[in-house]
Design an enzyme around this catalytic site. Structure first.
Site, PDB file in Angstrom:
ATOM      1  N   GLN A 141       0.858  -1.194   0.000  1.00 14.79           N
ATOM      2  CA  GLN A 141       0.000   0.000   0.000  1.00 14.79           C
ATOM      3  C   GLN A 141       0.891   1.239   0.000  1.00 14.79           C
ATOM      4  O   GLN A 141       1.635   1.471   0.956  1.00 14.79           O
ATOM      5  CB  GLN A 141      -0.861  -0.040   1.265  1.00 14.79           C
ATOM      6  CG  GLN A 141      -1.795   1.111   1.432  1.00 14.79           C
ATOM      7  CD  GLN A 141      -2.101   1.353   2.903  1.00 14.79           C
ATOM      8  OE1 GLN A 141      -1.223   1.244   3.747  1.00 14.79           O
ATOM      9  NE2 GLN A 141      -3.333   1.675   3.203  1.00 14.79           N
ATOM     10  N   SER A 144       1.716   6.626   2.457  1.00 18.43           N
ATOM     11  CA  SER A 144       2.470   7.580   3.280  1.00 18.43           C
ATOM     12  C   SER A 144       3.701   8.114   2.565  1.00 18.43           C
ATOM     13  O   SER A 144       4.342   7.401   1.794  1.00 18.43           O
ATOM     14  CB  SER A 144       2.935   6.912   4.576  1.00 18.43           C
ATOM     15  OG  SER A 144       1.854   6.357   5.253  1.00 18.43           O
ATOM     16  N   SER A 176       5.118  -1.153   3.834  1.00 20.29           N
ATOM     17  CA  SER A 176       5.301  -2.527   4.312  1.00 20.29           C
ATOM     18  C   SER A 176       5.344  -3.487   3.138  1.00 20.29           C
ATOM     19  O   SER A 176       4.479  -3.433   2.255  1.00 20.29           O
ATOM     20  CB  SER A 176       4.147  -2.943   5.228  1.00 20.29           C
ATOM     21  OG  SER A 176       3.999  -2.028   6.268  1.00 20.29           O
ATOM     22  N   GLU A 259      -8.486  -1.687   6.217  1.00 19.23           N
ATOM     23  CA  GLU A 259      -7.231  -1.975   6.921  1.00 19.23           C
ATOM     24  C   GLU A 259      -7.465  -2.044   8.426  1.00 19.23           C
ATOM     25  O   GLU A 259      -6.977  -2.939   9.107  1.00 19.23           O
ATOM     26  CB  GLU A 259      -6.200  -0.875   6.610  1.00 19.23           C
ATOM     27  CG  GLU A 259      -4.909  -1.065   7.395  1.00 19.23           C
ATOM     28  CD  GLU A 259      -3.809  -0.070   7.024  1.00 19.23           C
ATOM     29  OE1 GLU A 259      -4.117   0.968   6.425  1.00 19.23           O
ATOM     30  OE2 GLU A 259      -2.654  -0.361   7.342  1.00 19.23           O
ATOM     31  N   ASN A 386      -2.742   5.851  17.140  1.00 16.18           N
ATOM     32  CA  ASN A 386      -3.772   5.794  18.189  1.00 16.18           C
ATOM     33  C   ASN A 386      -4.506   7.130  18.309  1.00 16.18           C
ATOM     34  O   ASN A 386      -5.725   7.159  18.509  1.00 16.18           O
ATOM     35  CB  ASN A 386      -3.123   5.464  19.540  1.00 16.18           C
ATOM     36  CG  ASN A 386      -2.829   3.983  19.674  1.00 16.18           C
ATOM     37  OD1 ASN A 386      -2.994   3.223  18.718  1.00 16.18           O
ATOM     38  ND2 ASN A 386      -2.391   3.566  20.855  1.00 16.18           N
ATOM     39  N   GLU A 387      -3.756   8.226  18.184  1.00 12.35           N
ATOM     40  CA  GLU A 387      -4.394   9.555  18.320  1.00 12.35           C
ATOM     41  C   GLU A 387      -5.418   9.759  17.197  1.00 12.35           C
ATOM     42  O   GLU A 387      -6.506  10.295  17.420  1.00 12.35           O
ATOM     43  CB  GLU A 387      -3.338  10.672  18.276  1.00 12.35           C
ATOM     44  CG  GLU A 387      -2.424  10.742  19.495  1.00 12.35           C
ATOM     45  CD  GLU A 387      -1.381   9.630  19.529  1.00 12.35           C
ATOM     46  OE1 GLU A 387      -1.006   9.121  18.456  1.00 12.35           O
ATOM     47  OE2 GLU A 387      -0.949   9.261  20.636  1.00 12.35           O
TER      48      GLU A 387
HETATM   49  C1  LIG Z   1       4.669  -0.832  10.997  1.00 12.80           C
HETATM   50  C2  LIG Z   1       4.194   0.225  10.075  1.00 12.80           C
HETATM   51  C3  LIG Z   1       3.774  -0.134   8.824  1.00 12.80           C
HETATM   52  C4  LIG Z   1       3.353   0.843   7.930  1.00 12.80           C
HETATM   53  N1  LIG Z   1       2.989   0.439   6.695  1.00 12.80           N
HETATM   54  C5  LIG Z   1       2.601   1.361   5.803  1.00 12.80           C
HETATM   55  C6  LIG Z   1       2.286   0.962   4.479  1.00 12.80           C
HETATM   56  O1  LIG Z   1       2.356  -0.214   4.123  1.00 12.80           O
HETATM   57  N2  LIG Z   1       1.915   1.908   3.598  1.00 12.80           N
HETATM   58  C7  LIG Z   1       1.825   3.222   3.943  1.00 12.80           C
HETATM   59  O2  LIG Z   1       1.453   4.023   3.092  1.00 12.80           O
HETATM   60  N3  LIG Z   1       2.143   3.636   5.198  1.00 12.80           N
HETATM   61  C8  LIG Z   1       2.538   2.734   6.128  1.00 12.80           C
HETATM   62  N4  LIG Z   1       2.879   3.134   7.396  1.00 12.80           N
HETATM   63  C9  LIG Z   1       2.879   4.548   7.717  1.00 12.80           C
HETATM   64  C10 LIG Z   1       1.784   4.972   8.673  1.00 12.80           C
HETATM   65  O3  LIG Z   1       0.531   4.961   8.039  1.00 12.80           O
HETATM   66  C11 LIG Z   1       2.161   6.351   9.191  1.00 12.80           C
HETATM   67  O4  LIG Z   1       3.364   6.229   9.899  1.00 12.80           O
HETATM   68  C12 LIG Z   1       1.084   6.911  10.094  1.00 12.80           C
HETATM   69  O5  LIG Z   1      -0.062   7.228   9.375  1.00 12.80           O
HETATM   70  C13 LIG Z   1       1.585   8.164  10.855  1.00 12.80           C
HETATM   71  O6  LIG Z   1       2.130   9.088   9.975  1.00 12.80           O
HETATM   72  P1  LIG Z   1       3.557   9.763  10.297  1.00 12.80           P
HETATM   73  O7  LIG Z   1       4.517   8.657  10.593  1.00 12.80           O
HETATM   74  O8  LIG Z   1       3.873  10.674   9.177  1.00 12.80           O
HETATM   75  O9  LIG Z   1       3.352  10.571  11.629  1.00 12.80           O
HETATM   76  P2  LIG Z   1       2.675  12.010  11.768  1.00 12.80           P
HETATM   77  O10 LIG Z   1       1.427  12.068  10.999  1.00 12.80           O
HETATM   78  O11 LIG Z   1       3.708  13.049  11.483  1.00 12.80           O
HETATM   79  O12 LIG Z   1       2.322  12.038  13.306  1.00 12.80           O
HETATM   80  C14 LIG Z   1       3.274  12.353  14.329  1.00 12.80           C
HETATM   81  C15 LIG Z   1       2.549  12.362  15.665  1.00 12.80           C
HETATM   82  O13 LIG Z   1       1.528  13.390  15.684  1.00 12.80           O
HETATM   83  C16 LIG Z   1       0.267  12.834  15.999  1.00 12.80           C
HETATM   84  N5  LIG Z   1      -0.769  13.497  15.197  1.00 12.80           N
HETATM   85  C17 LIG Z   1      -0.726  13.787  13.872  1.00 12.80           C
HETATM   86  N6  LIG Z   1      -1.882  14.359  13.489  1.00 12.80           N
HETATM   87  C18 LIG Z   1      -2.680  14.442  14.585  1.00 12.80           C
HETATM   88  C19 LIG Z   1      -3.988  14.938  14.834  1.00 12.80           C
HETATM   89  N7  LIG Z   1      -4.713  15.466  13.846  1.00 12.80           N
HETATM   90  N8  LIG Z   1      -4.483  14.829  16.099  1.00 12.80           N
HETATM   91  C20 LIG Z   1      -3.744  14.287  17.095  1.00 12.80           C
HETATM   92  N9  LIG Z   1      -2.475  13.807  16.927  1.00 12.80           N
HETATM   93  C21 LIG Z   1      -1.962  13.881  15.695  1.00 12.80           C
HETATM   94  C22 LIG Z   1       0.369  11.380  15.614  1.00 12.80           C
HETATM   95  O14 LIG Z   1      -0.553  10.578  16.347  1.00 12.80           O
HETATM   96  C23 LIG Z   1       1.818  11.052  15.956  1.00 12.80           C
HETATM   97  O15 LIG Z   1       1.917  10.764  17.333  1.00 12.80           O
HETATM   98  C24 LIG Z   1       3.313   2.195   8.309  1.00 12.80           C
HETATM   99  C25 LIG Z   1       3.739   2.558   9.587  1.00 12.80           C
HETATM  100  C26 LIG Z   1       4.180   1.589  10.454  1.00 12.80           C
HETATM  101  C27 LIG Z   1       4.628   1.985  11.829  1.00 12.80           C
END
Ligand SMILES: Cc1cc2nc3c(=O)[nH]c(=O)nc-3n(C[C@H](O)[C@H](O)[C@H](O)COP(=O)(O)OP(=O)(O)OC[C@H]3O[C@@H](n4cnc5c(N)ncnc54)[C@H](O)[C@@H]3O)c2cc1C
Length: 421
Positions: A141, A144, A176, A259, A386-387
């Site tokens: 997928q 991100s 992933s 998902e 989680n948020e």
């Molecule tokens: C094991 C794993 C597998 C993954 N696999 C895939 C995959 O296959 N394909 C893919 O596309 N992506 C994948 N991801 C990415 C995943 O979807 C993103 O990491 C996730 O959506 C968070 O985005 P970010 O890392 O950019 O964090 P950010 O969005 O930058 O968030 C940083 C922090 O801010 C908080 N935050 C952000 N916005 C808000 C809000 N509006 N309100 C409250 N808190 C907020 C978040 O909760 C987090 O604690 C994977 C991630 C992991 C850990």
């Protein structure tokens, strides 16, 4: 032995008891039972072992397909069995403890498959769905990006139409399984002048074409299960669009809902939470601490959360069974799954004490709790943090006011996101 009727349009469900026997017979003949000790230890994959396990999983999936046991709830038209979800539960109960390798197909079965089934063209459904069920293709997928995770609608990867093709440029991250995927579901920007949610399109992308480069990312556990993916003028055919051009947000929401249900509510072969309690209990028994009141309290917390999750899963499965598209209840199940895993990891680490930090190099189970303590972060972030799940539950279940979104109606090109500064 009862077999599902293959006469077009007739979905003769086998009698559940006979179906269970059939599953049992298949498992006994083809699948390997994993000993409790090996299950506790978990598995650390290096690349070679991972590819071997994938090859075995493909063979097993093809065998399941031939036996009429793949895609139990999927439409018969596209290779499934058209059965009610009750049969999934029966299969999961029987398959617990067997190595089937279905985790390699989780993104196909839990996310991309249901999305193509809901939004894909007839040609996409008849081409890709049966191949998924036969274990021929694995999927990833591609949502991100470095500047777009929780706020995935801010993504910058571009898809530009050129004659009969789309040309893709940009970068994804945290993808992933991209290193072993045959295909990816790609979300890309097709209209930068439209507001951010309206100029996105979802595509099917062959991961093996020119212009696609996959680079692994090393995790804290030492494994490399996810990747960066770079697109440099990758060309895909015009009929690769899933749903509508510029309708990608709808497709993305459909996939994310699926998902969350797949991660949080599906149970089945990937039922980490059921294993969580029994693993922690077994550890406490080995350490002789089951009479310790603090340990008992921790065990009770893991058990209670796991039981509540079981009921939430049941409710979600019933909703899906009644034909409803998975809704915000998928977020509740996903959030709760993360809580169970974290509670189990915390309990395990504290029960194991120093042996969770240091172990004899010849002890094959030695690092299990250290890895167990590091792994739950995966589920608190992947599939939406989680948020973000709490925001969804707040807004869509509890009816709380929505977060203000000042950028919702502005052209994407004018937003200060990603590298647009
Ligand atoms: C094991 C794993 C597998 C993954 N696999 C895939 C995959 O296959 N394909 C893919 O596309 N992506 C994948 N991801 C990415 C995943 O979807 C993103 O990491 C996730 O959506 C968070 O985005 P970010 O890392 O950019 O964090 P950010 O969005 O930058 O968030 C940083 C922090 O801010 C908080 N935050 C952000 N916005 C808000 C809000 N509006 N309100 C409250 N808190 C907020 C978040 O909760 C987090 O604690 C994977 C991630 C992991 C850990």
């Amino acid at each position: 032995m009862t077999s599902v009727s293959r006469i077009a349009g007739v979905a003769a469900a086998p009698e559940p008891g006979r179906f269970r026997e059939r599953v049992r017979a298949w498992l006994a003949e083809y699948a390997r039972k994993v000993e409790a000790k090996e299950q506790r230890r978990g598995r650390r994959f290096d690349r070679e072992a991972e590819m071997e396990a994938l090859a075995r999983a493909r063979v097993l999936q093809a065998s399941l397909f031939d036996a009429g046991l793949a895609g139990l709830t999927w439409s018969r038209e596209y290779g499934g069995q058209g059965l009610p979800s009750e049969y999934l539960r029966i299969f999961a109960e029987e398959a617990r403890g067997y190595e089937l390798g279905t985790n390699f197909f989780n993104i196909a079965f839990g996310m991309v498959g249901p999305t193509i089934a809901q939004l894909g063209s007839e040609d996409q459904k008849s081409t890709y769905l049966p191949r998924m069920l036969r274990g021929q293709d694995t999927w990833c997928q591609l949502f991100s990006e470095p500047g777009a995770g929780s706020d995935v609608a801010s993504l910058q990867t571009r898809a530009v139409r050129d004659g009969d093709e789309w040309v893709i440029d940009g970068q994804k991250v945290w993808t992933s399984g991209a290193h072993r995927a045959d295909f990816g579901a790609l979300l890309a920007r097709t209209d930068p002048d439209a507001p951010k949610h309206q100029g996105l399109t979802m595509f099917i992308l062959d991961m093996r074409i020119n212009g696609v480069t996959v680079k692994p990312l090393r995790q804290i556990t030492g494994e490399a299960q996810f990747n960066e993916v770079f697109f440099d003028g990758a060309r895909i055919p015009i009929d690769s669009v899933i749903g509508e051009v510029n309708g990608g947000w709808n497709a993305a929401v459909t996939m994310l809902m699926n998902e969350r249900v797949a991660i949080g509510a599906a149970g089945g072969g990937n039922d980490v939470t059921a294993g969580s309690f029994s693993n922690v209990l077994a550890l406490a028994e080995r350490m002789g601490t089951t009479k310790d009141p603090v340990v008992r309290q921790r065990l009770a917390r893991v058990y209670t959360l796991a039981r509540v999750l079981g009921f939430v899963r049941q409710r979600t499965q019933d909703a899906v069974k009644a034909g409803r598209t998975p809704g915000p209840e998928g977020s509740i199940a996903k959030l709760l799954s993360a809580e169970v895993l974290q509670a189990a990891a915390d309990a395990g680490t504290s029960i194991a004490g120093v042996s969770a930090q240091a172990w004899a190099s010849d002890d094959p189970e030695g690092d299990a709790w250290a890895r167990g303590a590091m792994s739950p972060f995966i589920i608190t972030i992947g599939g939406g943090t989680n948020e973000i799940q709490r925001n969804i539950i707040g807004e869509r279940v509890l009816g709380l006011p929505k977060e203000p979104q000042v950028d919702r109606d502005m052209p994407f090109r004018e937003l200060k996101v990603g590298t647009q500064r």
